[in-house]
Design a protein around this motif. Structure first.
Motif, PDB file in Angstrom:
ATOM      1  N   PRO A  73      16.562  17.954  51.414  1.00  0.00           N
ATOM      2  CA  PRO A  73      15.916  18.139  50.103  1.00  0.00           C
ATOM      3  C   PRO A  73      14.813  19.185  50.126  1.00  0.00           C
ATOM      4  O   PRO A  73      14.609  19.907  49.142  1.00  0.00           O
ATOM      5  N   LEU A  74      14.096  19.291  51.259  1.00  0.00           N
ATOM      6  CA  LEU A  74      13.020  20.278  51.359  1.00  0.00           C
ATOM      7  C   LEU A  74      13.581  21.699  51.306  1.00  0.00           C
ATOM      8  O   LEU A  74      13.029  22.567  50.617  1.00  0.00           O
ATOM      9  N   VAL A  75      14.676  21.935  52.015  1.00  0.00           N
ATOM     10  CA  VAL A  75      15.306  23.257  51.996  1.00  0.00           C
ATOM     11  C   VAL A  75      15.810  23.596  50.587  1.00  0.00           C
ATOM     12  O   VAL A  75      15.615  24.708  50.092  1.00  0.00           O
ATOM     13  N   LEU A  76      16.440  22.622  49.929  1.00  0.00           N
ATOM     14  CA  LEU A  76      16.944  22.843  48.574  1.00  0.00           C
ATOM     15  C   LEU A  76      15.803  23.087  47.591  1.00  0.00           C
ATOM     16  O   LEU A  76      15.932  23.889  46.665  1.00  0.00           O
ATOM     17  N   TRP A  77      14.691  22.402  47.789  1.00  0.00           N
ATOM     18  CA  TRP A  77      13.536  22.615  46.916  1.00  0.00           C
ATOM     19  C   TRP A  77      12.946  24.007  47.124  1.00  0.00           C
ATOM     20  O   TRP A  77      12.664  24.729  46.173  1.00  0.00           O
ATOM     21  N   CYS A  78      12.760  24.380  48.392  1.00  0.00           N
ATOM     22  CA  CYS A  78      12.098  25.652  48.714  1.00  0.00           C
ATOM     23  C   CYS A  78      12.942  26.862  48.323  1.00  0.00           C
ATOM     24  O   CYS A  78      12.444  27.789  47.682  1.00  0.00           O
ATOM     25  N   PHE A  79      14.231  26.846  48.686  1.00  0.00           N
ATOM     26  CA  PHE A  79      15.091  28.003  48.442  1.00  0.00           C
ATOM     27  C   PHE A  79      15.967  27.847  47.194  1.00  0.00           C
ATOM     28  O   PHE A  79      16.690  28.788  46.847  1.00  0.00           O
ATOM     29  N   LEU A 138      11.219  25.515  60.661  1.00  0.00           N
ATOM     30  CA  LEU A 138      12.629  25.693  60.350  1.00  0.00           C
ATOM     31  C   LEU A 138      12.827  26.452  59.047  1.00  0.00           C
ATOM     32  O   LEU A 138      13.742  27.274  58.927  1.00  0.00           O
ATOM     33  N   LEU A 139      11.971  26.203  58.064  1.00  0.00           N
ATOM     34  CA  LEU A 139      12.055  26.954  56.806  1.00  0.00           C
ATOM     35  C   LEU A 139      11.832  28.449  57.061  1.00  0.00           C
ATOM     36  O   LEU A 139      12.472  29.298  56.437  1.00  0.00           O
ATOM     37  N   ASN A 140      10.920  28.762  57.972  1.00  0.00           N
ATOM     38  CA  ASN A 140      10.673  30.177  58.282  1.00  0.00           C
ATOM     39  C   ASN A 140      11.848  30.804  59.023  1.00  0.00           C
ATOM     40  O   ASN A 140      12.163  31.974  58.810  1.00  0.00           O
ATOM     41  N   ILE A 141      12.496  30.029  59.903  1.00  0.00           N
ATOM     42  CA  ILE A 141      13.687  30.546  60.569  1.00  0.00           C
ATOM     43  C   ILE A 141      14.783  30.818  59.543  1.00  0.00           C
ATOM     44  O   ILE A 141      15.434  31.874  59.545  1.00  0.00           O
ATOM     45  N   LEU A 142      14.994  29.867  58.627  1.00  0.00           N
ATOM     46  CA  LEU A 142      15.981  30.068  57.568  1.00  0.00           C
ATOM     47  C   LEU A 142      15.601  31.245  56.682  1.00  0.00           C
ATOM     48  O   LEU A 142      16.469  31.969  56.191  1.00  0.00           O
ATOM     49  N   ILE A 265       3.489  13.371  52.043  1.00  0.00           N
ATOM     50  CA  ILE A 265       2.412  14.368  52.151  1.00  0.00           C
ATOM     51  C   ILE A 265       2.907  15.605  52.903  1.00  0.00           C
ATOM     52  O   ILE A 265       2.626  16.744  52.512  1.00  0.00           O
ATOM     53  N   ALA A 266       3.662  15.395  53.982  1.00  0.00           N
ATOM     54  CA  ALA A 266       4.231  16.519  54.722  1.00  0.00           C
ATOM     55  C   ALA A 266       5.175  17.328  53.838  1.00  0.00           C
ATOM     56  O   ALA A 266       5.182  18.562  53.867  1.00  0.00           O
ATOM     57  N   PHE A 267       5.976  16.643  53.033  1.00  0.00           N
ATOM     58  CA  PHE A 267       6.897  17.302  52.111  1.00  0.00           C
ATOM     59  C   PHE A 267       6.116  18.132  51.091  1.00  0.00           C
ATOM     60  O   PHE A 267       6.509  19.257  50.761  1.00  0.00           O
ATOM     61  N   LEU A 268       5.012  17.595  50.594  1.00  0.00           N
ATOM     62  CA  LEU A 268       4.205  18.291  49.599  1.00  0.00           C
ATOM     63  C   LEU A 268       3.715  19.644  50.095  1.00  0.00           C
ATOM     64  O   LEU A 268       3.949  20.678  49.468  1.00  0.00           O
ATOM     65  N   PHE A 269       3.044  19.646  51.243  1.00  0.00           N
ATOM     66  CA  PHE A 269       2.442  20.896  51.708  1.00  0.00           C
ATOM     67  C   PHE A 269       3.479  21.859  52.294  1.00  0.00           C
ATOM     68  O   PHE A 269       3.333  23.078  52.168  1.00  0.00           O
ATOM     69  N   SER A 270       4.525  21.331  52.917  1.00  0.00           N
ATOM     70  CA  SER A 270       5.575  22.212  53.433  1.00  0.00           C
ATOM     71  C   SER A 270       6.433  22.781  52.303  1.00  0.00           C
ATOM     72  O   SER A 270       6.964  23.882  52.417  1.00  0.00           O
TER      73      SER A 270
END
Length: 320
Positions: A73-79, A138-142, A265-270
């Protein structure tokens, strides 16, 4: 109430970025020196991603990949969601801002998360720091693979073509040094860990050099004449809107996933922060110097405002 310590002061990277912008405005690199400056910038970016490769333990990467319920979900949210939000703002503001600056909103939306500040604020707020470190890394690698083609797809190939030449630059200047760092991690990684402060300043200096070269080109193209006082107001308003959507949406999405509070909280800031450490080097690789500086304007404003918002937000979450 916990002390915010150094996080309440002006971030050292922000100070370096302001110096780079002022220096580029007063003494822009131009003429025959521009290719030399671009070469120095590329070398600095190469070093930046080499250090990132040496710094990030492979075991953390593999462990983070296994946390599917948090990471996907974090990857889908970010990208996904933030990329579409940035694209929508770029279209909505196209008639209010210079076209290249408006495109910067879409570029901002496609960038990955920060690593260091997301981790610092997650720790201050009482979140899951391990998840924050792994997720942001991992988000930065992607981001090396995803940001440029996603940006080109959203704005159209005519506005920002992404061809094999651009892919080759990304591979040689960003991906290759990271992979070399991962390979050499066993032998040289301890040097980076033992000299963490020096490595951090090398990171910041590489980012500042990329910003200086990009803004020098933009100044040569008439940056301060093309962006009026009213444009700056519109830019700040647009960035504030995206910032509210990023933080509010990330918190709500993490809540809907029924994550534990520390994971939320980790999801929020990342998920809500965007990386100038990726944005500035990648822009210097993908765009001509005069274009890169203008595209980076929303990224720079977002970076400053996310730091202003994150400190009191983290303190509030800690108290709760």
């Amino acid at each position: 109430m916990p002390s915010l310590g150094p996080l309440t002061r002006v971030d050292p990277l922000v100070r370096l970025l302001l110096v780079a912008i002022v220096l580029a405005s007063l003494l822009p690199v131009a003429g025959t020196w521009r290719p030399v400056a671009q070469g120095v910038s590329n070398a600095a970016v190469f070093l930046l991603f080499l250090l990132n490769g040496l710094r990030l333990p492979r075991a953390d990467v593999l462990r983070g990949i296994g946390h599917i319920r948090f990471l996907v979900p974090l990857v889908l949210w970010c990208f996904g969601a933030l990329a579409l939000a940035g694209w929508g703002l770029s279209l909505a503001l196209a008639s209010w801002l210079p076209p290249v600056v408006a495109l910067g909103f879409c570029y901002l939306g496609t960038l990955p998360s920060t690593v260091q500040s997301a981790t610092a604020y997650c720790s201050l707020a009482g979140g899951n720091v391990a998840n924050s470190v792994v997720a942001a890394a991992l988000l930065n690698i992607l981001g090396v693979f995803v940001t440029a083609p996603l940006f080109s797809l959203l704005v159209g190939s005519e506005a920002a073509a992404f061809d094999f030449g651009a892919l080759e630059k990304v591979a040689l200047i960003l991906l290759l040094p990271f992979l070399l760092g991962q390979v050499a991690q066993g032998r040289f990684g301890h040097y980076v860990r033992e000299h963490r402060q020096l490595a951090t300043w090398m990171d910041r200096t590489a980012i500042a050099i990329a910003v200086y070269v990009a803004f020098s080109g933009a100044v040569e193209e008439g940056l301060w004449g093309r962006v009026s006082l009213g444009d700056w107001g519109t830019l700040i308003a647009g960035v504030s809107l995206l910032l509210a959507f990023a933080f509010g949406g990330a918190w709500a999405l993490a809540g809907s996933l029924a994550l534990r509070r520390e994971d939320r909280i980790a999801f929020l800031f990342s998920g809500a922060q965007k990386s100038i450490a990726m944005g500035a080097p990648l822009a210097s690789v993908l765009f001509p110097a005069g274009v890169a500086g203008l595209v980076l304007l929303p990224v720079l404003v977002y970076h400053l405002l996310q730091l202003v918002l994150s400190a009191p937000l983290a303190a509030r979450l800690r108290r709760e």
